[in-house]
Enzyme design. Structure first.
Site, PDB file in Angstrom:
ATOM      1  N   ASP A  62      -2.520   4.330   9.781  1.00 12.83           N
ATOM      2  CA  ASP A  62      -2.938   3.484   8.757  1.00 12.83           C
ATOM      3  C   ASP A  62      -3.052   1.990   9.567  1.00 12.83           C
ATOM      4  O   ASP A  62      -2.168   1.772  10.617  1.00 12.83           O
ATOM      5  CB  ASP A  62      -1.904   3.360   7.806  1.00 12.83           C
ATOM      6  CG  ASP A  62      -1.934   4.433   6.832  1.00 12.83           C
ATOM      7  OD1 ASP A  62      -2.858   5.379   7.188  1.00 12.83           O
ATOM      8  OD2 ASP A  62      -0.827   4.551   6.187  1.00 12.83           O
ATOM      9  N   MET A  63      -3.895   1.260   9.190  1.00 14.22           N
ATOM     10  CA  MET A  63      -3.762  -0.371   9.617  1.00 14.22           C
ATOM     11  C   MET A  63      -2.704  -0.965   9.740  1.00 14.22           C
ATOM     12  O   MET A  63      -2.023  -1.596  10.391  1.00 14.22           O
ATOM     13  CB  MET A  63      -5.014  -0.902   8.771  1.00 14.22           C
ATOM     14  CG  MET A  63      -5.007  -2.466   9.232  1.00 14.22           C
ATOM     15  SD  MET A  63      -6.305  -3.311   8.270  1.00 14.22           S
ATOM     16  CE  MET A  63      -5.105  -3.890   6.835  1.00 14.22           C
TER      17      MET A  63
END
Length: 218
Positions: A62-63
């Site tokens: 995930d970012m």
């Protein structure tokens, strides 16, 4: 939706490199792969490929999550390690700080998940339409002053936002999570306190087990 504001590019943080693999430490706030919009093109993949044009993405973080990501440098390496991820032959562990004092020394969360389409990229638990998702956890420490727990997380499956949703479902959202934490749990940190800490896989040429560790930045 938050505007994308990736961290400044101050050079790649390489944890391991040989002729087949490149293992990197991804900073929080950086996309793993470029988004569709022009303003979302900056990513770990594009930064790496500027220096290693043959590097290909094998998996994603995930970012908001920091930590270990492996990229393949040859087609043969990509095929083999992709197979290892698909057949759960890799070992992965994460470190997180969650809100509240979690009870017990360890446990498991076995809750099926699917995308919450009206609110994507959020995910939700759905016992009827969700895909199987399993996470094991181990408590590392409690901080009674801050009302937090430091835990190790061991995902068996690899659903999007799996660790974040499973911790929220336990009643202990990950600190700083912009999607699943609210109030004090969100405001306690300027970033998501989730880090991919360890990864091990088998080298396709030597059959040696490669184990990579990354220092937790929080």
């Amino acid at each position: 939706m938050r505007a994308y504001s990736p961290p400044a590019h101050e050079g790649l943080s390489i944890l391991y490199k040989d002729e087949s693999y490149l293992v990197l430490d991804k900073p929080s706030g950086l996309l793993s792969v470029p988004g569709r919009a022009e303003e979302n093109k900056d990513s770990l993949a594009t930064r790496v490929q500027a220096e290693y044009p043959n590097a290909t993405i094998v998996h994603r973080l995930d970012m908001d999550t920091s930590g270990i990501m492996v990229m393949a440098l040859t087609k043969e390496a990509h095929r083999d390690i992709s197979r290892q991820f698909e057949h759960k032959e890799t070992d992965k562990s994460y470190t997180a700080v969650v809100w509240g004092l979690i009870e017990g020394e360890d446990g498991s969360v076995d809750l099926p998940m699917r995308c919450d389409w009206p609110n994507r990229p959020k995910q939700i638990v759905d016992h009827e339409q969700g895909k199987a998702a399993l996470t094991h956890w181990k408590c590392l420490a409690h901080d009674e002053v801050k009302n937090t727990s430091r835990i190790a997380l061991f995902p068996v499956t690899g659903r999007s936002h799996q660790l974040r949703v499973h911790m929220q479902a336990l009643g202990h959202p990950i600190i700083g999570d912009p999607f699943y934490a609210e109030g004090d749990a969100f405001e306690a940190s300027s970033r998501l306190l989730l880090h991919a800490t360890e990864l091990s896989f088998t080298h396709h040429k030597s059959d040696d087990r490669i184990k990579i560790k990354s220092n937790v930045p929080f």
